[in-house]
Design a protein around this motif. Sequence first.
Motif, PDB file in Angstrom:
ATOM      1  N   ALA A 296      30.847  49.748  46.735  1.00 32.45           N
ATOM      2  CA  ALA A 296      30.792  48.922  45.513  1.00 32.45           C
ATOM      3  C   ALA A 296      32.178  48.665  44.925  1.00 32.45           C
ATOM      4  CB  ALA A 296      29.901  49.600  44.476  1.00 32.45           C
ATOM      5  N   ILE A 297      33.071  49.635  44.995  1.00 33.83           N
ATOM      6  CA  ILE A 297      34.364  49.477  44.297  1.00 33.83           C
ATOM      7  C   ILE A 297      35.488  48.960  45.201  1.00 33.83           C
ATOM      8  CG2 ILE A 297      33.859  51.187  42.501  1.00 33.83           C
ATOM      9  CD1 ILE A 297      35.573  53.207  44.016  1.00 33.83           C
ATOM     10  N   ALA A 298      35.290  48.986  46.516  1.00 36.22           N
ATOM     11  CA  ALA A 298      36.353  48.505  47.414  1.00 36.22           C
ATOM     12  C   ALA A 298      36.459  46.989  47.314  1.00 36.22           C
ATOM     13  CB  ALA A 298      36.046  48.922  48.850  1.00 36.22           C
ATOM     14  N   GLY A 299      37.661  46.481  47.389  1.00 32.06           N
ATOM     15  CA  GLY A 299      37.829  45.028  47.364  1.00 32.06           C
ATOM     16  C   GLY A 299      39.195  44.636  46.848  1.00 32.06           C
ATOM     17  N   HIS A 300      39.655  43.462  47.262  1.00 26.73           N
ATOM     18  CA  HIS A 300      40.960  42.978  46.823  1.00 26.73           C
ATOM     19  C   HIS A 300      40.935  42.669  45.329  1.00 26.73           C
ATOM     20  CE1 HIS A 300      44.763  40.924  46.739  1.00 26.73           C
ATOM     21  NE2 HIS A 300      44.168  39.927  46.107  1.00 26.73           N
ATOM     22  N   ASP A 301      42.056  42.897  44.678  1.00 25.73           N
ATOM     23  CA  ASP A 301      42.185  42.577  43.252  1.00 25.73           C
ATOM     24  C   ASP A 301      43.565  41.973  43.012  1.00 25.73           C
ATOM     25  OD1 ASP A 301      42.131  42.414  40.520  1.00 25.73           O
ATOM     26  OD2 ASP A 301      42.297  44.573  40.168  1.00 25.73           O
ATOM     27  N   ASP A 302      43.582  40.720  42.578  1.00 30.19           N
ATOM     28  CA  ASP A 302      44.860  40.048  42.285  1.00 30.19           C
ATOM     29  C   ASP A 302      45.671  40.777  41.218  1.00 30.19           C
ATOM     30  OD1 ASP A 302      44.766  37.986  44.057  1.00 30.19           O
ATOM     31  OD2 ASP A 302      43.810  36.562  42.688  1.00 30.19           O
ATOM     32  N   LYS A 303      44.995  41.542  40.379  1.00 28.51           N
ATOM     33  CA  LYS A 303      45.696  42.191  39.266  1.00 28.51           C
ATOM     34  C   LYS A 303      46.413  43.474  39.690  1.00 28.51           C
ATOM     35  CE  LYS A 303      41.892  42.232  36.710  1.00 28.51           C
ATOM     36  NZ  LYS A 303      41.018  41.545  37.679  1.00 28.51           N
ATOM     37  N   ASP A 304      46.161  43.907  40.923  1.00 29.10           N
ATOM     38  CA  ASP A 304      46.833  45.103  41.447  1.00 29.10           C
ATOM     39  C   ASP A 304      47.815  44.653  42.537  1.00 29.10           C
ATOM     40  OD1 ASP A 304      47.638  47.373  42.798  1.00 29.10           O
ATOM     41  OD2 ASP A 304      45.615  48.168  43.127  1.00 29.10           O
ATOM     42  N   GLY A 305      49.087  44.787  42.264  1.00 27.07           N
ATOM     43  CA  GLY A 305      50.119  44.323  43.194  1.00 27.07           C
ATOM     44  C   GLY A 305      50.121  45.048  44.533  1.00 27.07           C
TER      45      GLY A 305
ATOM     46  N   ARG B  16      50.219  34.249  41.870  1.00 25.95           N
ATOM     47  CA  ARG B  16      49.037  33.597  41.286  1.00 25.95           C
ATOM     48  C   ARG B  16      49.474  32.333  40.563  1.00 25.95           C
ATOM     49  NH1 ARG B  16      49.140  34.050  35.883  1.00 25.95           N
ATOM     50  NH2 ARG B  16      50.151  35.856  34.936  1.00 25.95           N
ATOM     51  N   GLU B  17      48.498  31.502  40.244  1.00 29.89           N
ATOM     52  CA  GLU B  17      48.790  30.287  39.476  1.00 29.89           C
ATOM     53  C   GLU B  17      49.362  30.679  38.123  1.00 29.89           C
ATOM     54  OE1 GLU B  17      48.504  27.096  40.538  1.00 29.89           O
ATOM     55  OE2 GLU B  17      48.063  28.030  42.470  1.00 29.89           O
ATOM     56  N   ASP B  18      50.300  29.877  37.620  1.00 28.21           N
ATOM     57  CA  ASP B  18      50.928  30.192  36.338  1.00 28.21           C
ATOM     58  C   ASP B  18      50.019  29.742  35.190  1.00 28.21           C
ATOM     59  OD1 ASP B  18      52.706  30.985  34.455  1.00 28.21           O
ATOM     60  OD2 ASP B  18      54.069  29.280  34.707  1.00 28.21           O
TER      61      ASP B  18
END
Lengths: 93, 399
Positions: B163-172, A61-63
């Motif tokens: 509703a809850i399925a989907g990509h999340d940047d916060k989950d590696g 992600r962007e820093d």
Amino acid sequence: MDREILRRLESLNQLRLTEEEKEKVLSFFEMQDKEITRLGDIDTEKVERMVHVMPMNNVIREDVVNKVFTRDELQAAAPEAYDGYWQVPRLVE
Amino acid sequence: MKLYTAKSENVSGKPVVLDDTILTKDMPTAAGSKMLDGYMSLFDAEIISKLKDAGFGICGKANVGEMAIDLLGETSYYGECTDESGKLVGASAEIVKNGEAVAAISMDVCGSSARAAAMSGLVYIKPTYGTVSRFGTIPAACSGECVAVSAKTASECREVLSAIAGHDDKDGTSLPEDKCALLKADAPRSEIKKIAIAKALVDSASDEVKALIESFKANADGVEFAPIDANELTYAQAAWNILMSAEVCNNVSKYDGVKYGYRAAEFSNIDELYTNSRTEAFGYLLKSTILFGSETLSEDNYMKVYDKALRVRRVIVEYFDKLFADFDAVLMPVSSKTAYTKADTDANTYIAYDESIYTAPASITGLPRAVVGGVQLVGKAFSENSLLDLATKVRKEGK
């Protein structure tokens, strides 16, 4: 598995078992040993390890700072805190 | 009996109950452990905003077994839950069964929530690994655990899962959006036409469970069933128990009584603070799991045990791949019996390890599992809609 190994595991994991719990855990380890031995039925010499079940890429992600908790917020759940520090027993005599 | 560990007074939207392994800002989260009793998170799990955006409201937190690794919540610090007949029940499943929530969201680590759905007569879906964000869930066995949904009907399960399925940047470990989108209610899907029956697992279950398998077959109009030996799947149990224990051991090593969580009242130095806090706060099953996990990761056992389990995981994944060339799904029990009591868990405190023979195949591979009519259907990756379509058919929903 013997009591000596169990003592080492307790120490490594910062746990202390009662005598009754030790007996239970030793029988549990025996049970698991049988299952582990059974895995020997499968020839895995030419099989690669599988750590992730789905293909994974590095997440980049962007820093950019997007959320910051304050020290007070973080220490709100502390068992003991004093003057902005987490409090623990004296480490150096 | 304590079904709820926290209740929300003002619920806006259709009520959904969360297992107490899912972090909420406005209600405590303890994961069934004395270690986290009263713990307040600074943030909500990712799925909560998704649920709210879709018109659902969180009506409360449900009691769970410690770190959700037990049979049916029997290891919770707040006590186990039973119905009026003395049968062990999963708290969130019972809340849905009672009509107090349209769906329950759980962490499926070792199948505890899947068993609970079966015991309460609900429909259940554990999606493909990586399709629902685990950000803001209390981690136990990260390489296999998934956020799962149970509801009275397959259509309610689908609505919540969508509703809850989907990509999340916060989950590696979150998969790309195009993969997650395959779980949306309107995504294209194929029909399940041919199902393998895992004989090795069915044969080891009780007559009542065998009857449920027969009932499922009888209600799945137009589906072809074929028994297969499936002995390979029985190896998933030991392999997942090893990987799960090692991961739990690592994940709970952070609970030391310093930054948050339980701290023992008596200690004279830092080592005693750690040891007394962990010893007093963790229950017997979690302690045993930590010790076993630690042993599998030791220098003497790493290659022989942990590494072996990682290789067996690939063998199981490849076995399913081969099966799915000929079949659309695999039918198997989700438990050996249709009901358990406190006497069962008292007589065998490690019963969850034994019962994982039925749930480990889907846990270790990350494949989706559906529970309907008290039995389990494991499908191809991203086949959730197909599994739920079949659940709709078997339950004769809408007819």
